[in-house]
Motif scaffolding. Structure first.
Motif, short mmCIF file in Angstrom:
data_model
loop_
_atom_site.label_atom_id
_atom_site.label_comp_id
_atom_site.label_asym_id
_atom_site.label_seq_id
_atom_site.Cartn_x
_atom_site.Cartn_y
_atom_site.Cartn_z
N TYR A 1 -1.06 -5.32 -4.41
CA TYR A 1 -0.56 -4.64 -3.22
C TYR A 1 0.47 -3.58 -3.58
O TYR A 1 0.53 -2.52 -2.96
CB TYR A 1 0.05 -5.63 -2.22
CG TYR A 1 0.65 -4.90 -1.04
CD1 TYR A 1 -0.18 -4.38 -0.05
CD2 TYR A 1 2.01 -4.62 -0.98
CE1 TYR A 1 0.34 -3.66 1.00
CE2 TYR A 1 2.54 -3.90 0.07
CZ TYR A 1 1.70 -3.42 1.06
OH TYR A 1 2.21 -2.68 2.08
N ARG B 1 -1.35 -0.55 -4.33
CA ARG B 1 -1.87 0.03 -3.09
C ARG B 1 -0.77 0.76 -2.35
O ARG B 1 -0.97 1.85 -1.81
CB ARG B 1 -2.46 -1.06 -2.19
CG ARG B 1 -3.75 -1.68 -2.67
CD ARG B 1 -4.34 -2.55 -1.58
NE ARG B 1 -5.54 -3.22 -2.05
CZ ARG B 1 -5.61 -4.49 -2.42
NH1 ARG B 1 -4.51 -5.23 -2.39
NH2 ARG B 1 -6.73 -5.02 -2.82
N ALA C 1 -7.44 3.16 -2.84
CA ALA C 1 -6.68 1.95 -2.51
C ALA C 1 -7.48 0.69 -2.76
O ALA C 1 -6.94 -0.32 -3.20
CB ALA C 1 -6.21 2.00 -1.06
N TRP D 1 -9.24 -2.74 4.09
CA TRP D 1 -8.39 -1.56 4.07
C TRP D 1 -9.17 -0.40 4.67
O TRP D 1 -9.61 0.50 3.99
CB TRP D 1 -7.94 -1.23 2.64
CG TRP D 1 -7.24 -2.38 2.01
CD1 TRP D 1 -7.73 -3.25 1.08
CD2 TRP D 1 -5.92 -2.83 2.29
NE1 TRP D 1 -6.81 -4.18 0.76
CE2 TRP D 1 -5.68 -3.95 1.48
CE3 TRP D 1 -4.91 -2.39 3.14
CZ2 TRP D 1 -4.47 -4.65 1.50
CZ3 TRP D 1 -3.71 -3.07 3.14
CH2 TRP D 1 -3.50 -4.17 2.34
#
Length: 370
Positions: free
Chosen positions: A66, A69, A60, A369
């Protein structure tokens, strides 16, 4: 080795006890994970999900956006859940392997073959010893039970997922994309529903109650992402709670008690979920505790609502204090759960350490993250 040797006897006894303990512990872990209808911290479940999460985090953090991800993390919960029965079955097989070795002259390899053949009901390797046959049948039965539990578990988790996501997607009609509390209030005002939201608050109060029950008794559900990458159960919860807080503190309409009950239902649910996942939370919030929303952000929202014709209370200092007094009840829980689940950007409702550009950063370097 001499079978009368005390060391040999002790070794066999230890192997039998260790194997029996491993089997019992694994079966109880399966029951607590798949059957017990209440929150239960299961070490095996936690270890599987944590280690799979570490692998997914490696991928990720290299994502360039995004959206990428989200595509990566969409597989996290399903794959971790897939490995749960694999781990349970593997531990059962190892436990019975130790039992077979302790009760017979079989070698480690032969014990392994016997355990695997019994667990998967292959019949490719058997033993005629009556005592071993009892354990063989027991292992085969446990294997089938574990598979049946998983089969029964999946419909339960997907039914809960469907109920959760129905409300999340319906919120888009009122709150826009990405959803925001002030857009919910502005659209309700334009449609003449600002004082007619009692059913809305009641529906979300029920949603929060179901959320707490399902996301602690079925913890994998918390990591199942919405079908659309811009939506999330975390940001939906934040939007509804902030809308209720703004309505009770800032908007000049008759007080709506159901909005207050919705806030209480919401922060109790988020707090219990945060406690279960050991995420940061505020155990005893007070009105003077800091919140992640700044006064400048609050003033900007008030200015927007005024441009939309929403009636606001005149004392802005008091309304800010009132809003902060409501927000403090769920602020830390909301932000920590947004970070835990890698929720998409939504103003005031997602991980406040990330900005909109951090979520969509094409370099893939912004944000946390963990």
């Amino acid at each position: 080795m001499d079978t009368t040797d005390p060391v040999y006897i002790v070794l066999r006894v230890v192997a039998f006890l260790a194997g029996a303990y491993l089997v019992v512990y694994t079966v109880l872990s399966g029951i607590r994970t798949f059957v017990l209808p209440r929150p239960a911290q299961v070490l095996l479940f936690r270890l599987v999900f944590l280690n799979v999460r570490r692998l997914f985090n490696l991928r990720a953090v290299r994502a360039e956006s995004y959206a990428e991800r989200d595509r990566v993390m969409a597989l996290y919960a399903p794959i971790a859940l897939f490995f749960m029965p694999v781990v349970l079955m593997g531990l059962v097989m190892l436990g019975f392997m130790a039992i077979y070795w302790a009760l017979s002259p079989l070698s480690f390899i032969e014990s392994f073959k016997l355990s695997g053949s019994a667990l998967f009901t292959l019949g490719s390797f058997t033993n005629d010893d009556p005592l071993l046959m009892v354990f063989e049948f027991s292992e085969a039965l446990l294997g089938m039970i574990l598979v049946a539990l998983l089969i029964a578990y999946l419909p339960t988790i997907y039914n809960a997922f469907t109920r959760r996501e129905t409300q999340v997607q319906l919120l888009e009609v009122r709150a826009g994309t990405p959803p925001s509390s002030w857009e919910l209030i502005a659209r309700s005002h334009r449609n003449g529903e600002l004082t007619e939201l009692r059913e809305f608050w009641s529906d979300w109060q029920v949603w929060f109650a179901e959320l707490e029950e399902s996301h602690t008794s079925l913890p994998a559900l918390a990591f199942f992402r919405s079908p659309r990458p811009e939506l999330s159960w975390v940001t939906a919860a934040g939007v509804v709670l902030d809308a209720a807080s703004l309505l009770l503190s800032t908007v000049e309409i008759p007080r709506e008690p159901r909005a207050a009950f919705c806030i209480r239902s919401g922060y109790l649910a988020l707090r219990q979920i945060a406690i279960f996942f050991e995420a940061p939370y505020n155990d005893v919030p007070t009105p003077t505790d800091p919140i992640t929303i700044t006064r400048e952000e609050y003033n900007d929202v008030c200015a927007y609502l005024e441009t939309q014709g929403v009636p606001l209370c005149p004392d802005r200092d008091q309304t800010w204090r009132d809003y902060a007094g409501w927000r403090v009840n769920y602020d830390r829980e909301l932000v920590s759960l947004a970070a835990l689940t890698m929720a998409p950007y939504a103003p005031w409702s997602s991980d406040r350490s990330l900005s909109p550009t951090a979520y969509h950063d094409q370099n893939g370097e912004a944000g946390r993250w963990e």
